[in-house]
Enzyme design. Structure first.
Site, PDB file in Angstrom:
ATOM      1  N   GLY A 133      47.433 -19.320 -58.600  1.00  0.00           N
ATOM      2  CA  GLY A 133      47.875 -18.573 -57.859  1.00  0.00           C
ATOM      3  C   GLY A 133      49.152 -17.500 -58.130  1.00  0.00           C
ATOM      4  O   GLY A 133      49.779 -17.678 -58.928  1.00  0.00           O
ATOM      5  N   ARG A 143      62.302 -12.537 -73.771  1.00  0.00           N
ATOM      6  CA  ARG A 143      63.808 -12.030 -74.163  1.00  0.00           C
ATOM      7  C   ARG A 143      65.146 -13.154 -75.047  1.00  0.00           C
ATOM      8  O   ARG A 143      65.405 -12.910 -76.133  1.00  0.00           O
ATOM      9  CB  ARG A 143      64.678 -11.120 -72.826  1.00  0.00           C
ATOM     10  CG  ARG A 143      64.015 -10.777 -72.548  1.00  0.00           C
ATOM     11  CD  ARG A 143      65.197  -8.995 -72.125  1.00  0.00           C
ATOM     12  NE  ARG A 143      64.780  -7.652 -72.045  1.00  0.00           N
ATOM     13  CZ  ARG A 143      64.444  -6.550 -70.599  1.00  0.00           C
ATOM     14  NH1 ARG A 143      65.337  -7.544 -70.390  1.00  0.00           N
ATOM     15  NH2 ARG A 143      64.134  -6.054 -70.864  1.00  0.00           N
ATOM     16  N   ARG A 201      41.577 -18.581 -61.696  1.00  0.00           N
ATOM     17  CA  ARG A 201      41.870 -19.965 -62.309  1.00  0.00           C
ATOM     18  C   ARG A 201      40.482 -20.036 -62.754  1.00  0.00           C
ATOM     19  O   ARG A 201      39.443 -19.869 -62.551  1.00  0.00           O
ATOM     20  CB  ARG A 201      41.512 -20.124 -60.562  1.00  0.00           C
ATOM     21  CG  ARG A 201      41.914 -20.224 -59.656  1.00  0.00           C
ATOM     22  CD  ARG A 201      42.542 -20.792 -57.934  1.00  0.00           C
ATOM     23  NE  ARG A 201      42.738 -20.401 -57.168  1.00  0.00           N
ATOM     24  CZ  ARG A 201      44.157 -21.124 -56.444  1.00  0.00           C
ATOM     25  NH1 ARG A 201      44.659 -21.619 -57.542  1.00  0.00           N
ATOM     26  NH2 ARG A 201      45.031 -19.773 -56.009  1.00  0.00           N
ATOM     27  N   ASP A 248      50.239 -27.623 -61.621  1.00  0.00           N
ATOM     28  CA  ASP A 248      49.194 -28.344 -62.257  1.00  0.00           C
ATOM     29  C   ASP A 248      47.924 -28.438 -63.288  1.00  0.00           C
ATOM     30  O   ASP A 248      47.759 -29.565 -64.113  1.00  0.00           O
ATOM     31  CB  ASP A 248      50.023 -30.455 -61.410  1.00  0.00           C
ATOM     32  CG  ASP A 248      49.693 -30.149 -60.171  1.00  0.00           C
ATOM     33  OD1 ASP A 248      48.796 -29.132 -60.120  1.00  0.00           O
ATOM     34  OD2 ASP A 248      49.816 -31.406 -59.903  1.00  0.00           O
ATOM     35  N   THR A 277      54.057 -21.267 -58.702  1.00  0.00           N
ATOM     36  CA  THR A 277      53.284 -22.006 -57.773  1.00  0.00           C
ATOM     37  C   THR A 277      54.405 -21.653 -56.585  1.00  0.00           C
ATOM     38  O   THR A 277      55.388 -22.382 -55.645  1.00  0.00           O
ATOM     39  CB  THR A 277      52.453 -22.718 -57.730  1.00  0.00           C
ATOM     40  OG1 THR A 277      52.512 -23.272 -56.363  1.00  0.00           O
ATOM     41  CG2 THR A 277      52.988 -24.637 -57.707  1.00  0.00           C
ATOM     42  N   ASP A 290      53.295 -23.022 -53.727  1.00  0.00           N
ATOM     43  CA  ASP A 290      53.457 -24.098 -52.588  1.00  0.00           C
ATOM     44  C   ASP A 290      53.740 -25.549 -53.075  1.00  0.00           C
ATOM     45  O   ASP A 290      53.808 -26.262 -52.008  1.00  0.00           O
ATOM     46  CB  ASP A 290      51.690 -25.201 -53.822  1.00  0.00           C
ATOM     47  CG  ASP A 290      50.824 -23.881 -52.933  1.00  0.00           C
ATOM     48  OD1 ASP A 290      50.578 -23.257 -51.734  1.00  0.00           O
ATOM     49  OD2 ASP A 290      49.567 -24.701 -53.332  1.00  0.00           O
ATOM     50  N   ASP A 330      54.032 -27.792 -54.958  1.00  0.00           N
ATOM     51  CA  ASP A 330      53.597 -29.475 -55.380  1.00  0.00           C
ATOM     52  C   ASP A 330      53.604 -29.410 -56.230  1.00  0.00           C
ATOM     53  O   ASP A 330      52.557 -30.413 -57.155  1.00  0.00           O
ATOM     54  CB  ASP A 330      52.626 -29.249 -54.511  1.00  0.00           C
ATOM     55  CG  ASP A 330      51.822 -28.234 -55.652  1.00  0.00           C
ATOM     56  OD1 ASP A 330      52.140 -27.381 -56.160  1.00  0.00           O
ATOM     57  OD2 ASP A 330      49.986 -28.100 -54.844  1.00  0.00           O
ATOM     58  N   ARG A 358      46.308 -24.968 -48.724  1.00  0.00           N
ATOM     59  CA  ARG A 358      45.784 -25.991 -48.442  1.00  0.00           C
ATOM     60  C   ARG A 358      45.264 -27.401 -48.464  1.00  0.00           C
ATOM     61  O   ARG A 358      44.791 -28.070 -47.563  1.00  0.00           O
ATOM     62  CB  ARG A 358      44.605 -25.609 -49.710  1.00  0.00           C
ATOM     63  CG  ARG A 358      43.678 -24.694 -49.469  1.00  0.00           C
ATOM     64  CD  ARG A 358      42.092 -24.152 -50.410  1.00  0.00           C
ATOM     65  NE  ARG A 358      42.673 -24.477 -51.566  1.00  0.00           N
ATOM     66  CZ  ARG A 358      41.960 -22.984 -52.579  1.00  0.00           C
ATOM     67  NH1 ARG A 358      41.809 -21.841 -52.336  1.00  0.00           N
ATOM     68  NH2 ARG A 358      42.643 -22.275 -53.325  1.00  0.00           N
ATOM     69  N   ARG A 417      60.974 -26.899 -18.371  1.00  0.00           N
ATOM     70  CA  ARG A 417      61.905 -26.308 -18.612  1.00  0.00           C
ATOM     71  C   ARG A 417      62.688 -24.761 -18.957  1.00  0.00           C
ATOM     72  O   ARG A 417      64.010 -24.543 -18.632  1.00  0.00           O
ATOM     73  CB  ARG A 417      63.399 -27.199 -19.780  1.00  0.00           C
ATOM     74  CG  ARG A 417      63.480 -28.831 -19.202  1.00  0.00           C
ATOM     75  CD  ARG A 417      64.071 -29.496 -20.316  1.00  0.00           C
ATOM     76  NE  ARG A 417      63.064 -29.092 -21.657  1.00  0.00           N
ATOM     77  CZ  ARG A 417      63.414 -29.320 -22.824  1.00  0.00           C
ATOM     78  NH1 ARG A 417      63.869 -28.565 -22.496  1.00  0.00           N
ATOM     79  NH2 ARG A 417      62.480 -29.901 -23.909  1.00  0.00           N
TER      80      ARG A 417
HETATM   81  O1  F6P Z   1      47.805 -22.101 -54.741  1.00  0.00           O
HETATM   82  C1  F6P Z   1      48.395 -21.086 -54.156  1.00  0.00           C
HETATM   83  C2  F6P Z   1      48.035 -20.926 -53.032  1.00  0.00           C
HETATM   84  O2  F6P Z   1      48.001 -19.642 -52.268  1.00  0.00           O
HETATM   85  C3  F6P Z   1      47.408 -22.312 -51.558  1.00  0.00           C
HETATM   86  O3  F6P Z   1      49.727 -21.761 -50.728  1.00  0.00           O
HETATM   87  C4  F6P Z   1      46.418 -21.164 -50.916  1.00  0.00           C
HETATM   88  O4  F6P Z   1      46.056 -22.269 -50.428  1.00  0.00           O
HETATM   89  C5  F6P Z   1      45.684 -21.202 -51.992  1.00  0.00           C
HETATM   90  O5  F6P Z   1      46.505 -20.638 -52.760  1.00  0.00           O
HETATM   91  C6  F6P Z   1      44.676 -19.985 -51.452  1.00  0.00           C
HETATM   92  O6  F6P Z   1      43.656 -19.490 -52.604  1.00  0.00           O
HETATM   93  P1  F6P Z   1      42.937 -17.805 -52.831  1.00  0.00           P
HETATM   94  O7  F6P Z   1      43.959 -17.002 -53.391  1.00  0.00           O
HETATM   95  O8  F6P Z   1      42.444 -18.831 -54.140  1.00  0.00           O
HETATM   96  O9  F6P Z   1      42.692 -17.989 -52.055  1.00  0.00           O
END
Ligand code: F6P
Length: 324
Positions: free
Chosen positions: A12, A26, A73, A104, A127, A129, A131, A173, A213
């Protein structure tokens, strides 16, 4: 002596990828090293599609979102024969080292090239994410969270005006990192993430009591991969138990685009420069991560043998404690 490097962005796209490419090119120039950029991630490597990069081609890029090299991808790269052909093509044009900006999954592809063919490789974690093990922050995360927070602030105006409850879905995800940071920074009433089992009854109770409240705005942040089925699933489960109108907002890919924040530009610039320093010094098989505010070199094998806990339980609790 290193003469020529290849750079690609993979998975992504993330804001700051262009700043990373710029810093690599550079810094490479400083060492007298030339650069090529492979188009559309590993697909370009497989199909031998690349462009020459120099100090001018990477100009006017630091502030741009996305990646001007394109990304994908690639499934083809899982095939060892395809990887062998790709390395041969790289060597044919004198490319001796590859920098991969991605997550990763992308680093696994890079590592395979080193292990199977002795190609020098380096990873830069890019990324939204957050992660990737070994870095406090990935390139793109800060921008994505800031975009989500701005969007939630706007939704709050409507929530406050109408009294409607909102379930806002953010990306991730398999990662709740964007969700928990957005929840705390935007003052959400609750947050639902894939990594933690949510106690729906407790959340309903909390919402009920804040409604009693007199609180008018109610925002629940839901990570895309949350078990109940994202924001629509959570809304059905929670919203149906409360006598309050609700709506669902999906932020989706708006979080991936946009001009990178200062923080992402800095991380990308520091990491890109250090990656070239290390490659020029003859090292390979590392990722540049950020630890305690400093760029550091970490073995890719270490990065790939650990998973990073992305959702912070302390943030989940904090969001609930200070929701009001
Ligand atoms: O890994 C980055 C990300 O944006 C995730 O947060 C999300 O779940 C996924 O890619 C969406 O992937 P795609 O752009 O292939 O729908």
């Amino acid at each position: 002596m290193l003469q020529r490097i290849g750079i690609l962005t993979s998975g992504g796209d993330a804001p700051g990828m262009n700043a990373a490419i710029r810093a690599c090119v550079r810094t490479a120039t400083e060492y007298g090293v030339t650069s090529v950029g492979y188009l559309d991630g590993f697909s370009g490597l497989v199909e031998n599609r690349y462009i020459e990069l120099d100090d001018r081609t990477v100009g006017n890029q630091i502030q741009r979102g996305g990646t001007f090299l394109g990304t994908s991808r690639s499934k083809a790269f899982l095939d060892p024969d395809v990887r062998a052909k790709a390395v041969q093509q790289m060597r044919d044009i004198g490319v001796e080292a590859l920098i991969v900006v991605g997550g990763d999954g992308s680093f696994r592809g890079a590592r395979a090239l080193e292990v199977e063919h002795g190609l020098a490789v380096a990873g830069l974690p890019g990324t939204i994410d957050n992660d990737v093990y070994g870095t406090d922050e990935t390139i793109g995360f800060d921008t994505a969270v800031n975009s989500a927070v701005q969007a939630v602030d706007k939704v709050r105006d409507t929530s406050e005006s109408t009294g409607m409850m909102f379930f806002v879905e953010v990306m991730g995800r398999t990662s709740g990192a964007i969700a928990v940071h957005t929840a705390v920074a935007a003052g959400a009433a609750g947050v639902l993430v894939p990594e933690e089992q949510e106690d729906f009854d407790r959340l309903v109770e909390r919402l009920r009591s804040s409604m009693a409240r007199g609180k008018r705005s109610h925002i629940i942040i839901v990570a895309e991969g949350e078990d109940a089925g994202g924001a629509f699933g959570a809304a059905e489960r929670v919203g149906s138990l409360l006598d309050n109108e609700y709506r669902v907002v999906i932020l989706g890919h708006t979080q991936r685009g946009g001009s990178p924040t200062m923080r992402d530009r800095i991380i990308a610039s520091q990491s890109g420069a250090l990656a070239i320093d290390a490659l020029a010094a003859g090292r390979s098989g590392f990722m540049i991560g950020m630890q305690r505010g400093q760029p550091v070199e970490i073995d890719l094998s270490e990065v790939l043998s650990h998973s990073r806990p992305t959702s912070r339980i302390d943030f989940v609790r904090l969001a609930g404690r200070i929701a009001g």
